[in-house]
Design a protein around this motif. Structure first.
Motif, PDB file in Angstrom:
ATOM      1  N   ILE A  53       0.824  -1.212   0.000  1.00  0.00           N
ATOM      2  CA  ILE A  53       0.000   0.000   0.000  1.00  0.00           C
ATOM      3  C   ILE A  53       0.855   1.257   0.000  1.00  0.00           C
ATOM      4  O   ILE A  53       0.753   2.101  -0.892  1.00  0.00           O
ATOM      5  CB  ILE A  53      -0.950   0.023   1.215  1.00  0.00           C
ATOM      6  N   TYR A  61      -3.348   1.568  -3.365  1.00  0.00           N
ATOM      7  CA  TYR A  61      -4.766   1.748  -3.642  1.00  0.00           C
ATOM      8  C   TYR A  61      -4.978   2.481  -4.968  1.00  0.00           C
ATOM      9  O   TYR A  61      -5.811   2.092  -5.789  1.00  0.00           O
ATOM     10  CB  TYR A  61      -5.436   2.539  -2.516  1.00  0.00           C
ATOM     11  N   GLY A  90      -9.863  -1.339   1.341  1.00  0.00           N
ATOM     12  CA  GLY A  90      -9.302  -2.225   0.322  1.00  0.00           C
ATOM     13  C   GLY A  90     -10.362  -3.104  -0.308  1.00  0.00           C
ATOM     14  O   GLY A  90     -10.413  -3.260  -1.535  1.00  0.00           O
TER      15      GLY A  90
END
Length: 223
Positions: A53, A61, A90
Motif C-alpha cells: 500500500i 490503492y 481495500g
C-alpha cells in the motif's frame, strides 16, 4: 504457469515473495512502486498481483484503481497497517485479500492459491453475452468491443444491460428512467438521450444495435 506481479518498494520483500512464488511454480515480475506497476500492467497480463500500500510516487490503492480501469486482475494487498478501516477500504475498491506485515511467505502463497482458485471458479461461471464483436460480461460488468475493453461509466453499463435484457422490446424514456435511474430520480428525458449518446460512442460500430424509436424511446435489436 501462473504469472504474478510483486509490487513493493522494499527489495528484500520482493525477493522473499519471488523466491517462494517461483519455488511453487509461478512466473514472477517485479515493480518498485505503484506507477511502475501500472505501466507494466498496460503491457503485460498477470494472473494475480501482490501489492504493497505505502509506496513512493503512487500508492497501492491508487495503482489498483488505475489498473482496474482496463484489467480485472485479482489483488492481494500487503501492508504494515492492520487497522480495520484500511481493510474495509481495500475490499471496497475490489481487493481480494489483505495480508499484514510481517507475514509468513508460506501463508501468503496459500492465500495466493486460494484467490486464484476462487477467481478461476468465478470465470467458469461468468455469463458472457455476444453480439458480433460486442461482448458483455454480465458477472464482471465488463464490455469489450472487438476485443478491446470499452470504458463505460457504471450508469452506461446499467443502461446497456437493461436494453440487452429487454432485447427486441420497445422501451420508453420514462421506463428507462424508472428502471435504470430509479423511481426517485429527479431528471427528464434528456438524461436518457445524453447517456444513450455516450453509450453509442463507447460501442463504436455496434451502436447500430441501439435503435431510436422516434417520439418514444429506444430498443436493442440485432436483426
Amino acid at each position: 504457469m501462473p504469472r504474478i506481479l510483486i509490487v513493493d518498494d522494499e527489495k528484500m520483500i520482493r525477493n522473499v515473495v519471488k523466491e517462494y512464488a517461483e519455488f511453487e511454480g509461478f512466473e514472477t515480475a517485479e515493480a518498485a512502486d505503484g506507477m511502475e506497476a501500472v505501466e507494466i500492467c498496460r503491457k503485460e497480463d498477470f494472473d494475480i498481483i501482490v501489492m504493497d500500500i505505502m509506496m513512493p510516487r503512487l500508492d497501492g490503492y491508487s495503482a489498483i484503481k488505475e489498473i482496474r480501469k482496463t484489467k480485472q486482475i485479482p489483488v492481494i494487498m500487503l501492508s504494515a497497517r492492520g487497522e480495520e478501516y484500511d481493510k474495509l477500504f481495500g475490499f471496497e475498491i475490489g481487493v481480494d485479500d489483505y495480508v499484514v506485515k510481517p507475514f509468513s511467505p508460506k501463508e501468503l502463497l496459500a492465500r495466493i492459491k486460494a484467490v486464484l482458485k476462487r477467481s478461476s471458479a468465478a470465470e467458469q461461471q461468468m455469463e458472457i453475452i455476444r453480439f458480433e464483436g460486442l461482448e458483455i460480461n454480465v458477472t464482471g460488468r465488463e464490455v469489450t468491443v472487438d476485443g478491446k475493453t470499452a470504458s463505460l461509466t457504471p450508469k452506461e453499463y446499467d443502461l446497456l444491460f437493461y436494453l440487452v435484457k429487454n432485447k427486441g422490446i420497445a422501451l420508453s424514456r420514462e421506463k428507462l428512467l424508472e428502471e435504470v435511474w430509479g423511481y426517485d430520480f429527479y431528471g427528464d428525458d434528456r438524461t436518457v438521450d445524453t447517456h444513450i449518446k455516450m453509450l453509442r460512442n463507447s460501442l463504436g460500430e455496434y451502436r447500430k444495435f441501439i435503435k431510436t424509436l422516434r417520439g418514444m424511446g429506444y430498443k436493442f435489436e440485432t436483426t
